[in-house]
Write a protein that holds these residues in place. Structure first.
Motif, PDB file in Angstrom:
ATOM      1  N   ALA A   8     -41.013  60.774  11.389  1.00 58.61           N
ATOM      2  CA  ALA A   8     -42.381  60.674  11.906  1.00 58.61           C
ATOM      3  C   ALA A   8     -43.340  60.406  10.764  1.00 58.61           C
ATOM      4  CB  ALA A   8     -42.764  61.960  12.623  1.00 58.61           C
ATOM      5  N   ALA A   9     -44.437  59.720  11.067  1.00 57.85           N
ATOM      6  CA  ALA A   9     -45.459  59.463  10.046  1.00 57.85           C
ATOM      7  C   ALA A   9     -46.726  58.959  10.713  1.00 57.85           C
ATOM      8  CB  ALA A   9     -44.965  58.422   9.036  1.00 57.85           C
ATOM      9  N   TYR A  10     -47.818  59.104   9.987  1.00 59.02           N
ATOM     10  CA  TYR A  10     -49.063  58.419  10.341  1.00 59.02           C
ATOM     11  C   TYR A  10     -48.947  57.030   9.714  1.00 59.02           C
ATOM     12  CZ  TYR A  10     -54.088  57.470  10.758  1.00 59.02           C
ATOM     13  OH  TYR A  10     -55.309  56.916  11.076  1.00 59.02           O
ATOM     14  N   THR A  11     -48.832  55.991  10.541  1.00 61.93           N
ATOM     15  CA  THR A  11     -48.527  54.649  10.034  1.00 61.93           C
ATOM     16  C   THR A  11     -49.626  53.626  10.294  1.00 61.93           C
ATOM     17  OG1 THR A  11     -47.346  54.117  12.092  1.00 61.93           O
ATOM     18  CG2 THR A  11     -46.035  54.990  10.252  1.00 61.93           C
ATOM     19  N   ALA A  12     -50.770  54.058  10.799  1.00 61.44           N
ATOM     20  CA  ALA A  12     -51.874  53.127  11.040  1.00 61.44           C
ATOM     21  C   ALA A  12     -52.561  52.855   9.699  1.00 61.44           C
ATOM     22  CB  ALA A  12     -52.852  53.705  12.052  1.00 61.44           C
ATOM     23  N   VAL A  13     -52.059  51.855   8.979  1.00 61.84           N
ATOM     24  CA  VAL A  13     -52.433  51.637   7.580  1.00 61.84           C
ATOM     25  C   VAL A  13     -53.935  51.458   7.412  1.00 61.84           C
ATOM     26  CG1 VAL A  13     -52.137  50.117   5.592  1.00 61.84           C
ATOM     27  CG2 VAL A  13     -50.174  50.674   7.043  1.00 61.84           C
ATOM     28  N   ASP A  14     -54.546  50.629   8.228  1.00 61.99           N
ATOM     29  CA  ASP A  14     -55.985  50.390   8.087  1.00 61.99           C
ATOM     30  C   ASP A  14     -56.815  51.567   8.589  1.00 61.99           C
ATOM     31  OD1 ASP A  14     -55.918  47.822   6.878  1.00 61.99           O
ATOM     32  OD2 ASP A  14     -55.376  46.950   8.814  1.00 61.99           O
ATOM     33  N   LYS A  15     -56.410  52.161   9.680  1.00 62.57           N
ATOM     34  CA  LYS A  15     -57.149  53.290  10.243  1.00 62.57           C
ATOM     35  C   LYS A  15     -57.132  54.489   9.301  1.00 62.57           C
ATOM     36  CE  LYS A  15     -57.794  55.574  14.718  1.00 62.57           C
ATOM     37  NZ  LYS A  15     -57.214  55.786  16.072  1.00 62.57           N
ATOM     38  N   ALA A  16     -56.068  54.599   8.516  1.00 60.80           N
ATOM     39  CA  ALA A  16     -55.956  55.715   7.579  1.00 60.80           C
ATOM     40  C   ALA A  16     -57.095  55.734   6.568  1.00 60.80           C
ATOM     41  CB  ALA A  16     -54.619  55.655   6.843  1.00 60.80           C
ATOM     42  N   GLU A  17     -57.658  54.582   6.284  1.00 62.22           N
ATOM     43  CA  GLU A  17     -58.759  54.525   5.316  1.00 62.22           C
ATOM     44  C   GLU A  17     -59.956  55.348   5.778  1.00 62.22           C
ATOM     45  OE1 GLU A  17     -58.668  52.867   2.234  1.00 62.22           O
ATOM     46  OE2 GLU A  17     -56.530  52.820   2.756  1.00 62.22           O
ATOM     47  N   SER A  18     -60.117  55.505   7.092  1.00 63.15           N
ATOM     48  CA  SER A  18     -61.218  56.311   7.634  1.00 63.15           C
ATOM     49  C   SER A  18     -60.737  57.631   8.220  1.00 63.15           C
ATOM     50  CB  SER A  18     -61.984  55.519   8.703  1.00 63.15           C
ATOM     51  OG  SER A  18     -61.124  55.155   9.765  1.00 63.15           O
ATOM     52  N   GLU A  19     -59.428  57.878   8.172  1.00 62.48           N
ATOM     53  CA  GLU A  19     -58.857  59.136   8.672  1.00 62.48           C
ATOM     54  C   GLU A  19     -57.930  59.748   7.625  1.00 62.48           C
ATOM     55  OE1 GLU A  19     -58.921  58.446  13.519  1.00 62.48           O
ATOM     56  OE2 GLU A  19     -56.988  58.466  12.480  1.00 62.48           O
ATOM     57  N   GLU A  20     -58.417  59.818   6.405  1.00 60.10           N
ATOM     58  CA  GLU A  20     -57.569  60.265   5.302  1.00 60.10           C
ATOM     59  C   GLU A  20     -57.059  61.689   5.513  1.00 60.10           C
ATOM     60  OE1 GLU A  20     -57.436  60.435   0.419  1.00 60.10           O
ATOM     61  OE2 GLU A  20     -59.174  59.579   1.444  1.00 60.10           O
ATOM     62  N   ALA A  21     -57.891  62.572   6.018  1.00 60.17           N
ATOM     63  CA  ALA A  21     -57.467  63.964   6.202  1.00 60.17           C
ATOM     64  C   ALA A  21     -56.307  64.053   7.195  1.00 60.17           C
ATOM     65  CB  ALA A  21     -58.639  64.818   6.679  1.00 60.17           C
TER      66      ALA A  21
END
Length: 285
Positions: free
Chosen positions: A58-71
């Motif tokens: 499992a992982a958080y894989t939304a590469v672009d969205k992660a830039e605004s959801e770093e936490a």
């Protein structure tokens, strides 16, 4: 052997379940079963299950969205791994953690070896690198890239949809790597587990491609097997022509020679596995 697999609904999670060895009693859990952003819940669940083997697919894989959801990305990609390791502490349970080519900066002049220096360019890459560290020195860490499988959410299926809908496509041609068929990755993971592997290993399909090369091959193979009924122009563009919130490595080819040498199972070219994936996709209807 009791095996706990996270990311049950993902491409790799499904492939791991489908190819599990006969002696594995698999419990696969997904987002509905456990909130990976809740470290206390993750540790408690792992401790309660007390698996012989935990495969974190499992992982958080939304590469672009992660830039605004770093936490959130940090909580899932690193915090959850810390909690999993804590849940396994004091037991004989082993951890397998899946990581990514995005831990590298893309400035190398050759394919990246497992112990090359990391320098991630994005939040996603940084949180995945933190997850590698959190897994601990006794974990088996397998990095991969550009994963695809029939029925999954991936570049191949996205291209098939766009090629059916549009008159032309523009695809980035200056990001270089290699695709990976999820069932092949799953097979490598199970083989490394059987060998008692620990430390860092790489797996991707053989060969080299840009996203543009990959898209062209997808169209050619899809036309050949009847998944598409017409060809559309695929236009190569530069990364600068398609700006995204997250910076991506320009070159992230993984050197898998150590993995193939240990397992002695040879290389399969990415185009061969793409053809297999598309035939499976066609069979799904």
């Amino acid at each position: 052997m009791k095996v706990l697999i996270t990311g049950a609904e993902g491409q790799l999670g499904r492939a791991l379940q489908a190819s599990a060895p006969a002696n594995a009693r698999v419990l696969a859990i997904g987002r509905a079963d456990l909130d990976l952003a809740d470290a206390a819940a993750v540790e408690a669940r792992v401790r309660a299950e007390s698996p012989d083997l935990l495969i974190n697919a499992a992982a958080y894989t939304a590469v672009d969205k992660a830039e605004s959801e770093e936490a959130l990305a940090q909580a899932i990609n690193a915090g959850a791994v810390t909690a999993m390791a804590a849940g396994l502490a004091g037991t004989a349970g082993r951890m397998v953690h899946i990581s990514t080519d995005f831990v590298f900066d893309g400035r190398a002049a050759r394919a990246y070896r497992p112990h090359d220096s990391r320098n991630p360019l994005s939040v996603y890459g940084r949180t995945k690198a933190a997850g590698e560290d959190a897994a601990g020195p006794d974990a088996l860490i397998v990095r991969s890239a550009w994963v695809h499988s029939a029925g999954g959410e991936n570049f191949v299926r996205n291209m098939l949809r766009l090629m059916a809908e549009r008159d032309r496509l523009s695809v980035v041609s200056d990001q270089i790597g290699a695709p990976t068929w999820a069932p092949g990755l799953a097979a490598t993971i199970w083989k490394l587990v059987a060998r008692g592997g620990t430390g860092l290993w790489h797996h991707s399909d053989a060969g080299v491609a840009s996203w543009y090369d990959f898209a062209v091959a997808i169209q050619e193979e899809a036309l050949a097997c009847g998944l598409l009924d017409k060809a559309v122009p695929v236009i190569p563009i530069k990364t600068a022509d398609y700006p995204t919130p997250a910076q991506r490595p320009a070159f992230s080819l993984l050197d898998c020679s150590a993995t193939r040498g240990l397992l002695g199972d040879g290389y399969t070219h990415w185009r061969t596995n793409l053809r297999r994936m598309l035939l499976e996709e066609k069979a799904l209807g």
